[in-house]
Design an enzyme around this catalytic site. Structure first.
Site, PDB file in Angstrom:
ATOM      1  N   GLY A 247      73.554  30.999 -21.376  1.00 40.37           N
ATOM      2  CA  GLY A 247      72.715  31.608 -22.395  1.00 40.37           C
ATOM      3  C   GLY A 247      72.804  30.890 -23.739  1.00 40.37           C
ATOM      4  O   GLY A 247      73.665  30.031 -23.970  1.00 40.37           O
ATOM      5  N   HIS A 248      71.910  31.270 -24.642  1.00 42.51           N
ATOM      6  CA  HIS A 248      71.817  30.620 -25.938  1.00 42.51           C
ATOM      7  C   HIS A 248      73.096  30.807 -26.753  1.00 42.51           C
ATOM      8  O   HIS A 248      73.691  31.874 -26.767  1.00 42.51           O
ATOM      9  CB  HIS A 248      70.609  31.157 -26.725  1.00 42.51           C
ATOM     10  N   GLY A 249      73.525  29.723 -27.389  1.00 44.09           N
ATOM     11  CA  GLY A 249      74.675  29.781 -28.270  1.00 44.09           C
ATOM     12  C   GLY A 249      76.026  29.760 -27.583  1.00 44.09           C
ATOM     13  O   GLY A 249      77.058  29.923 -28.248  1.00 44.09           O
TER      14      GLY A 249
END
Length: 344
Positions: A247-249
């Site tokens: 996922g993002h980050g």
């Protein structure tokens, strides 16, 4: 190749061999095989007690064995030549490289490829058919881009990195040297960023970067998302299996291994040397310490300490999970016992 030639090519990786005492046994080897399906002319390997029994039955002409004299004697008594090493599987991996080389595109740009003006290509780059490379891309020396790959603007790809057919590299991606992106993988697509409002979801643009350090490998149909700000980063020599979602980050350290269908929610931090088995799920913002291990299908909703081994859903220590699993298996028996017990 002949057995003696193989030993010469392996060099110091060979710790001992039957050639030292039985030089007259020097068969020609034509390929490799798993130990339980080997045929004459092939070489295989033995690692661990589970497979040691196959020394007495395999049809292989040569074996890579552990440093175990009894196995060496058993093999040579059957006329099977052997190489010994403390890590037989690692040595077998080196042998595979001597018998097999993966397909590589010829150097140059296929006529059907679309390469935007100003794209910076290094030396000896291979660009396959129907590849699309957009403006502002830099590709290092010896990189290979297989057919149907799409590379968005503002992407940097390091030396000798391989992009397999039909993978997609979105904007603001930085890929290091000696990486491998397998077919169908998507690197740097928009993270799942939506802000709830009284009238519905407001889309948060994903303006950050996605960084893959040197030696990262991404399996088929895996996804590594771009964040709204900052970066999603995968550390040096980390390996992702097929169908993994990052996922993002997320921040993943070096030398990690994530097996198939692992899913990391946004903002997860994974230390160095972490092993996540198949179908492990990690909740938003969780931190997993260095060298931690999660067994298959573990659901991680809390931070995991360095070196901790966890299992189950929700995750608990592996030792506790083994105890609870043993109790669960006895629940029908316990139910009947209490059902039939006299009531006070």
């Amino acid at each position: 190749m002949q057995f003696s030639e193989l030993i010469t090519k392996l060099g110091s990786a060979v710790q001992a061999s039957s050639l030292d005492t039985h030089s007259h046994l020097n068969p020609t080897l034509t390929g490799l095989a798993p130990i339980d399906a080997a045929t004459p002319g092939t070489i295989s390997y033995i690692e661990g007690d589970k497979f040691a029994k196959f020394v007495g039955s395999t049809a292989a002409s040569a074996l890579i064995l552990p440093m175990d004299r009894s196995l060496h004697t058993q093999a040579i008594d059957r006329g099977i030549v052997w190489i010994a090493a403390s890590e037989p599987r690692l040595l077998f991996a080196r042998v595979i490289q001597l018998f097999y080389q993966p397909f590589q595109l010829p150097t140059g740009i296929h006529p059907s490829a679309i390469v935007a003006p100003g794209v910076a290509l290094g030396e000896d780059v291979s660009i396959g058919s129907h590849v699309v490379i957009q403006a502002g891309v830099t590709i290092g020396n010896g990189a290979i881009v297989h057919p149907n790959v799409v590379i968005y603007p503002d992407v940097r790809i390091g030396d000798r990195t391989i992009l397999h057919a039909n993978c997609t590299i979105h904007e603001r991606v930085r890929i290091g040297a000696n990486c491998v992106i397998h077919s169908g993988a998507t690197i740097g697509a928009e993270g799942f960023g939506f802000v709830p409002t009284a009238t519905g979801w407001f889309k948060m643009e994903q303006a950050g970067y996605t960084v893959l350090e040197d030696g990262v490998e991404i399996g088929c149909n895996s996804t590594v998302d771009r964040p709204a700000v900052g970066e999603t980063r995968i550390g040096k020599d980390t390996k992702l299996d097929n169908l993994v979602h990052v996922g993002h980050g997320c921040q993943i350290g070096s030398n990690c291994a994530l097996a198939a269908q692992v899913g990391l929610a946004g903002g997860v931090k994974v230390g160095n040397g972490v092993l996540l088995a198949g179908q492990v799920g990690v909740a938003n913002q969780v931190t997993i310490g260095d060298r931690a291990i999660a067994s298959s299908k573990t659901g991680i909703h809390r931070n995991v300490e360095p070196g901790e081994i966890v299992s189950g859903y929700p995750a608990v220590s592996h030792k506790l999970w083994l105890k609870t699993a043993a109790i669960v298996n006895r629940l029908p028996e316990m139910y009947q016992f209490f059902k039939n017990s006299p009531r006070s």
